[in-house]
Design a protein around this motif. Sequence first.
Motif, PDB file in Angstrom:
ATOM      1  N   VAL A  58       0.872  -1.176   0.000  1.00 17.01           N
ATOM      2  CA  VAL A  58       0.000   0.000   0.000  1.00 17.01           C
ATOM      3  C   VAL A  58       0.910   1.226   0.000  1.00 17.01           C
ATOM      4  O   VAL A  58       1.882   1.270   0.753  1.00 17.01           O
ATOM      5  N   SER A  59       0.609   2.194  -0.852  1.00 13.30           N
ATOM      6  CA  SER A  59       1.479   3.375  -0.875  1.00 13.30           C
ATOM      7  C   SER A  59       0.657   4.650  -0.787  1.00 13.30           C
ATOM      8  O   SER A  59      -0.559   4.654  -0.965  1.00 13.30           O
ATOM      9  N   GLY A  60       1.388   5.741  -0.524  1.00 15.06           N
ATOM     10  CA  GLY A  60       0.759   7.061  -0.488  1.00 15.06           C
ATOM     11  C   GLY A  60       1.161   7.826  -1.742  1.00 15.06           C
ATOM     12  O   GLY A  60       1.306   7.240  -2.810  1.00 15.06           O
ATOM     13  N   ILE A  61       1.383   9.126  -1.592  1.00 12.54           N
ATOM     14  CA  ILE A  61       1.737   9.942  -2.758  1.00 12.54           C
ATOM     15  C   ILE A  61       3.182  10.421  -2.630  1.00 12.54           C
ATOM     16  O   ILE A  61       3.652  10.762  -1.554  1.00 12.54           O
ATOM     17  N   GLY A  62       3.848  10.460  -3.757  1.00 10.85           N
ATOM     18  CA  GLY A  62       5.256  10.856  -3.796  1.00 10.85           C
ATOM     19  C   GLY A  62       5.961   9.916  -4.750  1.00 10.85           C
ATOM     20  O   GLY A  62       5.349   8.978  -5.279  1.00 10.85           O
ATOM     21  N   CYS A  63       7.255  10.127  -4.951  1.00  7.33           N
ATOM     22  CA  CYS A  63       7.993   9.212  -5.837  1.00  7.33           C
ATOM     23  C   CYS A  63       7.951   7.805  -5.255  1.00  7.33           C
ATOM     24  O   CYS A  63       7.858   6.821  -5.993  1.00  7.33           O
ATOM     25  N   SER A  64       7.977   7.684  -3.932  1.00  7.92           N
ATOM     26  CA  SER A  64       7.910   6.374  -3.267  1.00  7.92           C
ATOM     27  C   SER A  64       6.595   5.663  -3.576  1.00  7.92           C
ATOM     28  O   SER A  64       6.541   4.446  -3.687  1.00  7.92           O
ATOM     29  N   VAL A  95       1.362  -7.295   5.016  1.00  8.51           N
ATOM     30  CA  VAL A  95       1.049  -5.950   4.531  1.00  8.51           C
ATOM     31  C   VAL A  95       2.273  -5.036   4.697  1.00  8.51           C
ATOM     32  O   VAL A  95       2.868  -4.957   5.775  1.00  8.51           O
ATOM     33  N   ILE A  96       2.622  -4.386   3.587  1.00  8.46           N
ATOM     34  CA  ILE A  96       3.785  -3.485   3.595  1.00  8.46           C
ATOM     35  C   ILE A  96       3.339  -2.116   3.086  1.00  8.46           C
ATOM     36  O   ILE A  96       2.778  -2.017   1.985  1.00  8.46           O
ATOM     37  N   ALA A  97       3.581  -1.088   3.879  1.00  8.98           N
ATOM     38  CA  ALA A  97       3.251   0.269   3.442  1.00  8.98           C
ATOM     39  C   ALA A  97       4.527   0.934   2.922  1.00  8.98           C
ATOM     40  O   ALA A  97       5.573   0.863   3.568  1.00  8.98           O
ATOM     41  N   HIS A  98       4.414   1.540   1.738  1.00 10.43           N
ATOM     42  CA  HIS A  98       5.539   2.308   1.183  1.00 10.43           C
ATOM     43  C   HIS A  98       5.186   3.771   1.311  1.00 10.43           C
ATOM     44  O   HIS A  98       4.196   4.228   0.727  1.00 10.43           O
ATOM     45  N   VAL A  99       5.987   4.487   2.057  1.00  6.61           N
ATOM     46  CA  VAL A  99       5.675   5.889   2.319  1.00  6.61           C
ATOM     47  C   VAL A  99       6.916   6.736   2.069  1.00  6.61           C
ATOM     48  O   VAL A  99       8.032   6.236   2.080  1.00  6.61           O
ATOM     49  N   ILE A 146      13.495  15.483   1.346  1.00  5.89           N
ATOM     50  CA  ILE A 146      13.015  16.563   0.476  1.00  5.89           C
ATOM     51  C   ILE A 146      11.705  16.107  -0.186  1.00  5.89           C
ATOM     52  O   ILE A 146      11.431  14.905  -0.213  1.00  5.89           O
ATOM     53  N   TYR A 147      10.913  17.045  -0.679  1.00  5.17           N
ATOM     54  CA  TYR A 147       9.764  16.669  -1.505  1.00  5.17           C
ATOM     55  C   TYR A 147      10.258  16.542  -2.941  1.00  5.17           C
ATOM     56  O   TYR A 147      10.548  17.552  -3.591  1.00  5.17           O
TER      57      TYR A 147
END
Length: 285
Positions: A45-51, A86-90, A122-123
């Motif tokens: 599961v990921s959020g927003i960003g390059c990651s 479950v792995i979160a990528h943030v 950094i963003y």
Amino acid sequence: MTTINELNTIAQPNWCPGCGNFAILMALKNAVIQLNTPVENFLLVSGIGCSGKLPHWIKLFGFHGIHGRALPVATGAKLANHKLTVIAHVGDGDCYSIGTNHFIHAARRNINMTCLAHNNQIYGLTKGQAGPTSDKGVKTKTTPRGNFETPINPLALAMTSGATFVARGFAGDVDHLTSLIVSAIKHKGFALVDILQPCVTFNKVNTYSWYKKRSYKLDKKYDPSDKEEAFKKANQWGRKIPIGIIYQEKKQPSYEDELPQIKRNPLVKHSISNVSVKPFLEELM
Ligand code: SF4
């Protein structure tokens, strides 16, 4: 046994050449292979960003969520089917800024999942603004005279909040990072791996050589169950930066362990054939 080829997708990552995210993707693939768990048991599961783009480029189940909200989505999935890995990528901005409250509560609840934080200080996706982990004094597009804010310390925050596994890895050492991801996934409870991930395009300070010069591996004599020592290591930053398992508490029950409803079976396996929702709907009408 799964092979790297089986984990590759047709689509190729569009990260900038040299980005530390490539190494994190490679370490994750290595970890999946080493764990020898059926691939259908993984959920990213990921959020927003390059990651956040990572789940698109590894052949596992994935969910690309919204900014800062990877952890609540991951929590929901884990509680619906706690047999999943479950792995979160943030990202640092994603998790340690907009999603900080979710991070604190996932840690305090000790939900049995892994949080891989791509920390590039950094963003990156929005082109180089200072983030919550940017060092003091660093010049970015939003801090042209130098950042005057005190950076967040993700490791200390995780420990203070109740996380039972806290580690730091470096994208410049894939083998070491792989071993940390494997240990984090095997750990029962909330596991954070904060990963030093060079953003080669927008962060010209915290580069591979900057991290390489400063990072050192914790030696075998280091005892990660000693919380006081762990806080000292978590606070070490600047000239020397420790990488490895900083803190681990093995005896805490995970959140799922405390829920009688899912003791025998995951929620998704519960029969609902004799459950009528009509009375609830009528109450709401
Ligand atoms: Fe990587 Fe930075 Fe490029 Fe994003 S902007 S892909 S973090 S190098």
